[in-house]
Design a protein around this motif. Structure first.
Motif, short mmCIF file in Angstrom:
data_model
loop_
_atom_site.label_atom_id
_atom_site.label_comp_id
_atom_site.label_asym_id
_atom_site.label_seq_id
_atom_site.Cartn_x
_atom_site.Cartn_y
_atom_site.Cartn_z
N ASP A 120 36.55 26.34 35.71
CA ASP A 120 37.93 26.47 36.15
C ASP A 120 38.12 27.81 36.86
N LEU A 121 37.76 27.85 38.13
CA LEU A 121 37.87 29.10 38.88
C LEU A 121 39.32 29.42 39.24
N ALA A 122 40.21 28.41 39.18
CA ALA A 122 41.64 28.67 39.42
C ALA A 122 42.18 29.55 38.30
N ALA A 123 41.69 29.36 37.07
CA ALA A 123 42.10 30.19 35.93
C ALA A 123 41.62 31.63 36.13
N VAL A 124 40.42 31.78 36.72
CA VAL A 124 39.88 33.11 37.01
C VAL A 124 40.80 33.80 38.02
N GLN A 125 41.22 33.05 39.04
CA GLN A 125 42.13 33.61 40.05
C GLN A 125 43.45 34.05 39.40
N MET A 126 43.95 33.22 38.47
CA MET A 126 45.23 33.53 37.82
C MET A 126 45.12 34.83 37.01
N THR A 127 44.00 35.01 36.31
CA THR A 127 43.80 36.23 35.52
C THR A 127 43.77 37.45 36.44
N LEU A 128 43.05 37.34 37.56
CA LEU A 128 42.95 38.46 38.49
C LEU A 128 44.31 38.77 39.13
N MET A 129 45.10 37.72 39.40
CA MET A 129 46.45 37.92 39.95
C MET A 129 47.32 38.68 38.94
N SER A 130 47.24 38.29 37.67
CA SER A 130 48.02 38.97 36.63
C SER A 130 47.61 40.43 36.51
N LEU A 131 46.31 40.66 36.59
CA LEU A 131 45.80 42.02 36.50
C LEU A 131 46.30 42.86 37.67
N GLY A 132 46.26 42.29 38.88
CA GLY A 132 46.75 42.99 40.07
C GLY A 132 48.23 43.30 39.97
N SER A 133 49.02 42.32 39.49
CA SER A 133 50.46 42.52 39.34
C SER A 133 50.76 43.64 38.35
N LEU A 134 50.00 43.67 37.25
CA LEU A 134 50.19 44.73 36.26
C LEU A 134 49.85 46.10 36.84
N ALA A 135 48.75 46.15 37.61
CA ALA A 135 48.32 47.42 38.19
C ALA A 135 49.37 47.95 39.17
N VAL A 136 49.97 47.06 39.97
CA VAL A 136 51.02 47.47 40.92
C VAL A 136 52.25 47.93 40.16
N THR A 137 52.61 47.21 39.09
CA THR A 137 53.82 47.51 38.32
C THR A 137 53.70 48.85 37.60
N LYS A 138 52.51 49.14 37.05
CA LYS A 138 52.34 50.39 36.27
C LYS A 138 52.56 51.61 37.15
N GLY A 139 52.12 51.54 38.40
CA GLY A 139 52.34 52.66 39.33
C GLY A 139 51.79 53.98 38.82
N ASP A 140 50.61 53.95 38.18
CA ASP A 140 50.02 55.18 37.64
C ASP A 140 49.04 55.84 38.60
N GLY A 141 48.98 55.35 39.83
CA GLY A 141 48.10 55.97 40.84
C GLY A 141 46.69 55.41 40.85
N CYS A 142 46.37 54.49 39.95
CA CYS A 142 45.02 53.93 39.90
C CYS A 142 44.86 52.75 40.87
#
Length: 201
Positions: A120-142
């Protein structure tokens, strides 16, 4: 891992539904982000689902990705290329554990076999999307890359009201309760009497 033959019947139907969820455009965006986040050392996959799976399958790219989202202490201490199946699966599991600690919810996580066996590579994509959204939201410069690639997650908007404001709110009738403004009993008849219908001719 034993080699799996082709699936038939219901298994084949289920697998084909899962395969249809995979988004090639999203794959391009995720590859761009991972390369921007980790640097060119991670390389690029062959276009297509199989290339994407082979690129992430050993867990090295994923571990580099989660490490790049932390400033000081890296969650995955040792990232090593290995041809052994259990080592690759262990690295995927380390990524999943680190992603969960980072804030990705359990419902957004893929299972190790979803990636390693390509179930289920669509699930892999969903996890990476969630991770990206979190990284943008945190705004810690990373986060590196274009912030418009991901949606910002909703954040808590806490409000503090004074005692006076809270007391004021208790005397207000909410409109969802309905209103009796403008209501009157004009035109109503007493109980038990028939309704009076006049014909003004």
């Amino acid at each position: 891992m034993a080699n799996k033959g082709p699936s038939y019947g219901l298994s084949r139907e289920v697998q084909s539904k899962i395969d249809k969820k995979y988004d090639p455009e999203l794959e391009e965006r995720l590859v761009e982000w991972i390369v921007a986040q980790c640097g060119d050392s991670v390389g690029r996959p062959e276009p297509g689902k199989q290339g994407f799976q082979q690129w992430l399958k050993d867990g090295c790219v994923l571990c580099e990705l989660i490490n790049s989202l932390h400033k000081d202490s890296k969650p995955v201490k040792k990232v090593q290329v290995s041809g052994m199946a259990f080592k690759q699966m262990e690295q995927i599991s380390q990524f999943l554990g680190a992603a969960e600690r980072y804030g990705v919810t359990k419902s957004d996580m893929f299972q190790t076999v979803d990636l390693w066996e390509g179930k289920d590579l669509a699930a892999v994509q969903m996890t990476l999307m969630s991770l990206g959204s979190l990284a943008v939201t945190k705004g810690d410069g990373c986060y590196r890359g274009d912030p418009s690639w991901f949606h910002k997650k909703a954040q808590e908007n806490k409000r503090d009201f004074s005692e006076d404001q809270l007391k004021e709110g208790q005397s207000v009738i909410g409109l969802q309760m309905g209103t009796n403004k403008g209501a009157s009993q004009a035109g109503m008849t007493g109980y038990g009497r028939p309704r009076q219908i006049f014909n003004n001719k």
